[in-house]
Design a protein around this motif. Structure first.
Motif, short mmCIF file in Angstrom:
data_model
loop_
_atom_site.label_atom_id
_atom_site.label_comp_id
_atom_site.label_asym_id
_atom_site.label_seq_id
_atom_site.Cartn_x
_atom_site.Cartn_y
_atom_site.Cartn_z
N ASN A 6 -10.17 0.07 -1.83
CA ASN A 6 -10.98 1.27 -1.58
C ASN A 6 -10.21 2.26 -0.72
OD1 ASN A 6 -13.07 0.18 -3.04
ND2 ASN A 6 -14.22 -0.48 -1.24
N LYS A 7 -9.52 1.77 0.29
CA LYS A 7 -8.73 2.64 1.17
C LYS A 7 -7.56 3.27 0.41
CE LYS A 7 -7.63 4.34 5.17
NZ LYS A 7 -8.36 5.51 5.66
N ILE A 8 -6.89 2.49 -0.43
CA ILE A 8 -5.78 3.02 -1.22
C ILE A 8 -6.26 4.11 -2.16
CG2 ILE A 8 -4.14 2.46 -3.06
CD1 ILE A 8 -3.73 -0.24 -1.66
N LYS A 9 -7.37 3.88 -2.83
CA LYS A 9 -7.90 4.88 -3.76
C LYS A 9 -8.32 6.14 -3.02
CE LYS A 9 -9.33 1.38 -7.01
NZ LYS A 9 -10.47 0.65 -7.56
N SER A 10 -8.85 5.99 -1.84
CA SER A 10 -9.21 7.15 -1.02
C SER A 10 -7.96 7.94 -0.63
CB SER A 10 -9.93 6.66 0.24
OG SER A 10 -10.19 7.72 1.10
N ARG A 11 -6.90 7.24 -0.28
CA ARG A 11 -5.65 7.91 0.08
C ARG A 11 -5.04 8.64 -1.11
NH1 ARG A 11 -1.81 3.89 2.99
NH2 ARG A 11 -0.78 5.82 3.55
N ILE A 12 -5.16 8.05 -2.31
CA ILE A 12 -4.67 8.71 -3.51
C ILE A 12 -5.48 9.98 -3.75
CG2 ILE A 12 -4.50 8.55 -6.02
CD1 ILE A 12 -3.88 5.52 -5.62
N ALA A 13 -6.79 9.90 -3.61
CA ALA A 13 -7.66 11.07 -3.78
C ALA A 13 -7.37 12.16 -2.76
CB ALA A 13 -9.12 10.65 -3.70
N ASN A 14 -6.88 11.77 -1.58
CA ASN A 14 -6.54 12.74 -0.53
C ASN A 14 -5.11 13.27 -0.65
OD1 ASN A 14 -9.05 12.54 0.70
ND2 ASN A 14 -8.40 10.89 2.06
N ASN A 15 -4.48 13.01 -1.78
CA ASN A 15 -3.12 13.49 -2.06
C ASN A 15 -2.06 12.98 -1.09
OD1 ASN A 15 -3.86 15.06 -4.35
ND2 ASN A 15 -4.75 16.55 -2.93
N GLU A 16 -2.23 11.77 -0.60
CA GLU A 16 -1.24 11.18 0.28
C GLU A 16 -0.16 10.41 -0.49
OE1 GLU A 16 -2.98 8.99 3.59
OE2 GLU A 16 -4.82 10.15 3.31
#
Length: 63
Positions: A6-16
């Motif tokens: 979940n954290k990884i997917k959130s970071r991907i969505a935040n363009n990190e």
């Protein structure tokens, strides 16, 4: 329990996410999808049973 994916997917969505690659082995994970981020933690390995899930997300990303 740490919500790893979940954290990884959130970071991907935040363009990190800055780069990703498939490698033969990363530490004790073989094969491995390695995701590279511009914030800590910089590297996140993904096990083979999650490849399809991440391929759906990564196909829409321009890096």
């Amino acid at each position: 329990m740490y919500p790893y994916h979940n954290k990884i997917k959130s970071r991907i969505a935040n363009n990190e996410l800055i780069r990703w690659e498939y490698v033969e082995a990363y530490k004790a994970i073989s094969p491995c999808l390695v995701l590279y981020f511009n914030t800590e933690p910089y590297v996140r390995p993904i096990r083979e049973h999650r490849f399809e899930e991440y391929e759906i997300i990564l196909k829409d990303i321009n890096l």
